[in-house]
Scaffold this active site. Structure first.
Site, PDB file in Angstrom:
ATOM      1  N   GLU A 149       0.825  -1.236  -0.174  1.00  0.00           N
ATOM      2  CA  GLU A 149      -0.019   0.045  -0.088  1.00  0.00           C
ATOM      3  C   GLU A 149       0.739   1.362  -0.178  1.00  0.00           C
ATOM      4  O   GLU A 149       0.522   2.456  -0.191  1.00  0.00           O
ATOM      5  CB  GLU A 149      -0.831   0.007   1.205  1.00  0.00           C
ATOM      6  CG  GLU A 149      -0.338  -0.007   2.502  1.00  0.00           C
ATOM      7  CD  GLU A 149       0.112  -1.302   2.880  1.00  0.00           C
ATOM      8  OE1 GLU A 149       0.557  -2.051   2.144  1.00  0.00           O
ATOM      9  OE2 GLU A 149       0.044  -1.586   4.370  1.00  0.00           O
ATOM     10  N   CYS A 254      16.265  -6.271   0.800  1.00  0.00           N
ATOM     11  CA  CYS A 254      16.399  -7.717   1.469  1.00  0.00           C
ATOM     12  C   CYS A 254      17.596  -8.066   1.682  1.00  0.00           C
ATOM     13  O   CYS A 254      18.058  -9.169   2.411  1.00  0.00           O
ATOM     14  CB  CYS A 254      15.121  -8.699   1.127  1.00  0.00           C
ATOM     15  SG  CYS A 254      15.379  -9.289  -0.590  1.00  0.00           S
ATOM     16  N   GLU A 356      16.277  -6.625  12.437  1.00  0.00           N
ATOM     17  CA  GLU A 356      16.415  -6.257  10.747  1.00  0.00           C
ATOM     18  C   GLU A 356      16.239  -4.592  10.983  1.00  0.00           C
ATOM     19  O   GLU A 356      14.941  -4.331  10.965  1.00  0.00           O
ATOM     20  CB  GLU A 356      15.527  -6.843   9.944  1.00  0.00           C
ATOM     21  CG  GLU A 356      15.620  -6.341   8.362  1.00  0.00           C
ATOM     22  CD  GLU A 356      14.881  -7.030   7.567  1.00  0.00           C
ATOM     23  OE1 GLU A 356      13.574  -7.171   7.780  1.00  0.00           O
ATOM     24  OE2 GLU A 356      15.075  -7.426   6.486  1.00  0.00           O
TER      25      GLU A 356
HETATM   26  P1  NAD Z   1       5.513  -6.051   5.145  1.00  0.00           P
HETATM   27  O1  NAD Z   1       5.755  -7.292   5.642  1.00  0.00           O
HETATM   28  O2  NAD Z   1       5.190  -4.923   6.184  1.00  0.00           O
HETATM   29  O3  NAD Z   1       4.531  -6.052   4.166  1.00  0.00           O
HETATM   30  C1  NAD Z   1       4.659  -6.961   2.813  1.00  0.00           C
HETATM   31  C2  NAD Z   1       3.033  -7.171   2.665  1.00  0.00           C
HETATM   32  O4  NAD Z   1       2.466  -7.863   3.578  1.00  0.00           O
HETATM   33  C3  NAD Z   1       2.424  -5.910   1.861  1.00  0.00           C
HETATM   34  O5  NAD Z   1       1.554  -6.170   0.978  1.00  0.00           O
HETATM   35  C4  NAD Z   1       1.675  -5.510   3.182  1.00  0.00           C
HETATM   36  O6  NAD Z   1       0.394  -4.911   2.762  1.00  0.00           O
HETATM   37  C5  NAD Z   1       1.096  -6.907   3.838  1.00  0.00           C
HETATM   38  N1  NAD Z   1       0.727  -6.897   5.208  1.00  0.00           N
HETATM   39  C6  NAD Z   1       1.338  -6.161   5.955  1.00  0.00           C
HETATM   40  N2  NAD Z   1       1.008  -6.239   7.284  1.00  0.00           N
HETATM   41  C7  NAD Z   1       0.204  -7.299   7.085  1.00  0.00           C
HETATM   42  C8  NAD Z   1      -0.529  -8.152   8.047  1.00  0.00           C
HETATM   43  N3  NAD Z   1      -0.753  -7.810   9.380  1.00  0.00           N
HETATM   44  N4  NAD Z   1      -1.366  -9.032   7.602  1.00  0.00           N
HETATM   45  C9  NAD Z   1      -1.302  -9.375   6.316  1.00  0.00           C
HETATM   46  N5  NAD Z   1      -0.722  -8.801   5.526  1.00  0.00           N
HETATM   47  C10 NAD Z   1       0.142  -7.767   5.924  1.00  0.00           C
HETATM   48  O7  NAD Z   1       6.984  -5.681   4.462  1.00  0.00           O
HETATM   49  P2  NAD Z   1       7.549  -4.385   3.820  1.00  0.00           P
HETATM   50  O8  NAD Z   1       7.679  -3.413   5.085  1.00  0.00           O
HETATM   51  O9  NAD Z   1       6.588  -3.966   2.858  1.00  0.00           O
HETATM   52  O10 NAD Z   1       8.869  -4.846   3.130  1.00  0.00           O
HETATM   53  C11 NAD Z   1       9.956  -5.031   3.930  1.00  0.00           C
HETATM   54  C12 NAD Z   1      10.326  -6.295   4.282  1.00  0.00           C
HETATM   55  O11 NAD Z   1      10.332  -7.022   3.336  1.00  0.00           O
HETATM   56  C13 NAD Z   1      11.806  -6.368   4.874  1.00  0.00           C
HETATM   57  O12 NAD Z   1      11.412  -7.064   6.011  1.00  0.00           O
HETATM   58  C14 NAD Z   1      12.406  -7.128   3.817  1.00  0.00           C
HETATM   59  O13 NAD Z   1      13.560  -7.787   4.350  1.00  0.00           O
HETATM   60  C15 NAD Z   1      11.523  -7.940   3.285  1.00  0.00           C
HETATM   61  N6  NAD Z   1      11.911  -8.532   1.933  1.00  0.00           N
HETATM   62  C16 NAD Z   1      12.070  -9.620   1.604  1.00  0.00           C
HETATM   63  C17 NAD Z   1      12.659 -10.115   0.576  1.00  0.00           C
HETATM   64  C18 NAD Z   1      12.972 -11.500   0.277  1.00  0.00           C
HETATM   65  O14 NAD Z   1      13.175 -11.786  -0.839  1.00  0.00           O
HETATM   66  N7  NAD Z   1      13.318 -12.266   1.295  1.00  0.00           N
HETATM   67  C19 NAD Z   1      12.758  -9.236  -0.515  1.00  0.00           C
HETATM   68  C20 NAD Z   1      12.168  -7.851  -0.425  1.00  0.00           C
HETATM   69  C21 NAD Z   1      11.601  -7.491   1.044  1.00  0.00           C
END
Ligand code: NAD
Length: 471
Positions: A149, A254, A356
């Site tokens: 979002e 990440c 992290e």
């Molecule tokens: P996030 O976990 O906050 O959000 C990811 C997705 O989950 C979004 O679409 C969000 O809307 C949804 N979401 C958020 N809270 C939720 C909930 N309570 N229930 C269900 N869905 C929910 O992550 P972010 O802040 O957008 O991204 C950063 C994170 O992503 C970092 O931890 C990073 O390491 C990780 N990441 C990992 C990889 C990988 O390949 N392992 C790649 C990119 C990013």
């Protein structure tokens, strides 16, 4: 009537008046059938400029904050998966064994699952969706994307580009939103699988919720990526790599290097070299060509990242570079800025090491030996990426074999696998059985079927209640 052929620039025919033309002939009659515009140098430049404009990258930069070159890089890495998907018919080929019993053949096929879902993070609003939908769709599935979002526009442009390319309606869909949308998708009876990329707590939640609802789930989580520098490494190259991988995209990757493990006596020299490089980094808006590093994604996130500078010092670390003092091109205004920062003498007990941070904060840890460094990396609960810097091939080879991390770089600080390998970490960096994209992606989005067939002829008659054995 003779025809007139002109240039195609920026998505439409060129409407200018050409200074020079060529004639087009019908070779069978020798008649002139039309004219073709010849481009001047200026028109050729316009075409190059149009080809250079990358709308998707601009959109990413405008909502994420990353600098233009970084956004273009993200799009390029996503397109590698699209290219891979274009040729993946090869990976859907089954096996065939003729005459496994008299007149009996066995073969296997892989079939799509149906409706599959992608839930993606803010930090790669174009690339991470492109890790998923090209393969899912090329395998024959339909796809629903729930992007972050925080930077939702790239997903809409991707949808438009797919529609323009002729993808039938309904094959690629975008649902914007948060937890409510995610929960609805994960439990919907017609959804068969979900790929998730995001933070570890949400990845764990998505894995549990989705698998409890009977879905196939791959959930990629957060990371704490170490870069181990052995005493024999070239310290200038190691410092370049640490700065590039630590502060590119403001550390919001990440696969960013967040911990530098200096083995033996190299710590002080490395920190000094990193400090020199960090001082020269240009921090500014993604739209400014001089910028090498942009702002963080939200004010809340910036404040959380900056809080680790204070907590690190309170827990005994040394703040070698304080990014709060770094100058921002144009002054920064009310933007969510934090310059590159280095915490030295960090230990694994400190929160800046354990958590992290996901921002431009590089922690430097000292390790007495290779074994200490290896143990530290392998004991970390995350296992996404790791890099070793050394000129000792034997040490690097041993590290590759021993370290408990899913993606390893040897003198490569961000070892993101090429599209035809698969991406994924170990331990708390991935929940599920398959990594994303590449061959494992193809397996994730398909299921196998084995077929045993016999074409009956009169010699096959007769009832037999015995267990089917091959004769
Ligand atoms: P996030 O976990 O906050 O959000 C990811 C997705 O989950 C979004 O679409 C969000 O809307 C949804 N979401 C958020 N809270 C939720 C909930 N309570 N229930 C269900 N869905 C929910 O992550 P972010 O802040 O957008 O991204 C950063 C994170 O992503 C970092 O931890 C990073 O390491 C990780 N990441 C990992 C990889 C990988 O390949 N392992 C790649 C990119 C990013």
């Amino acid at each position: 009537m003779t025809k007139h052929v002109t240039h195609w620039i920026g998505g439409k025919p060129w409407t200018g008046a050409a200074e020079r033309h060529g004639e087009i002939y019908d070779p069978a009659t020798g008649a002139v059938t039309g004219t073709v515009d010849f481009a001047s140098g200026a028109v050729a430049n316009d075409a190059v400029a149009a080809a250079y404009q990358r709308e998707l990258a601009e959109l990413v930069s405008s909502e994420h904050g990353k600098v233009a070159s970084d956004a273009a890089g993200e799009v390029a890495r996503g397109l590698e998966v699209v290219e891979f998907a274009c040729g993946l018919g090869h990976l859907l080929k089954g096996a065939y064994s003729e005459n496994v019993s008299t007149g009996v053949d066995v073969y296997s096929i892989r079939q799509p699952l149906g409706v599959v879902v992608g839930i993606t993070p803010f930090n790669f609003p174009a690339m991470v969706p492109m890790w998923m939908f090209p393969i899912a769709i090329a395998c024959g599935n339909t796809f629903v994307l729930k992007p972050s979002e925080k930077d939702p526009s790239a997903s809409m442009l991707l949808a438009r580009l797919l529609a323009d390319a002729g993808l039938p309606d309904g094959v690629f869909n975008v649902v914007q939103g948060d937890k409510e949308a995610v929960d609805a998708l994960l439990t919907h009876p017609d959804v068969h699988a979900a790929s998730f990329v995001g933070s570890t707590p949400i990845a764990r939640y998505v894995y549990r919720t989705g698998t409890a609802a009977g879905k196939r789930i791959q959930a990629l989580g957060g990371a704490k990526n170490h870069m181990v520098v052995l005493p024999d490494a070239d310290l200038d190259l190691a410092a370049d790599a640490a700065v590039s991988a630590g502060f590119g995209s403001a550390g919001e990757r990440c696969m960013a290097v967040s911990v530098l493990v200096a083995v033996g006596p190299v710590g002080d020299e490395l920190v000094a070299k990193i400090g020199e490089r960090v001082a020269r980094l240009q921090v500014g808006p993604g739209t400014d060509e001089r910028s090498e590093m942009g702002p963080l994604v939200t004010r809340v996130h910036r404040d959380r990242v900056a809080s680790y500078l204070d907590s690190g010092v309170a827990e005994g670390a040394v703040l070698a570079v304080d990014g709060r003092r770094h100058q921002v091109i144009g002054g920064g205004g009310d933007g969510f800025w934090l310059g590159p920062s280095v915490l030295d003498h960090v230990t694994p007990a400190m929160s800046c090491y354990r958590d992290e941070i996901f921002g431009p904060v590089l922690s430097v840890v000292r390790a007495g030996s290779y074994d200490d460094a290896l143990r530290m990396v392998s004991e970390n609960p995350y296992g996404n990426g790791v890099a070793i810097f050394t000129n000792d091939g034997g040490a690097a080879r041993r590290f590759v074999a021993e370290v408990e991390v899913g993606m390893v770089g040897v003198n490569v600080p961000i070892p993101v696998p090429m599209a035809y390998y698969s991406f994924g970490g170990w331990k708390s960096s991935l929940f599920g059985d398959t990594h994303i994209y590449g061959t494992e992606g193809v397996h994730f989005y398909t299921r196998g079927k084995a077929v045993t067939s016999r074409w009956l002829d009169p010699s096959h008659g007769g009832v037999n209640l015995g267990f089917p054995v091959n004769k």
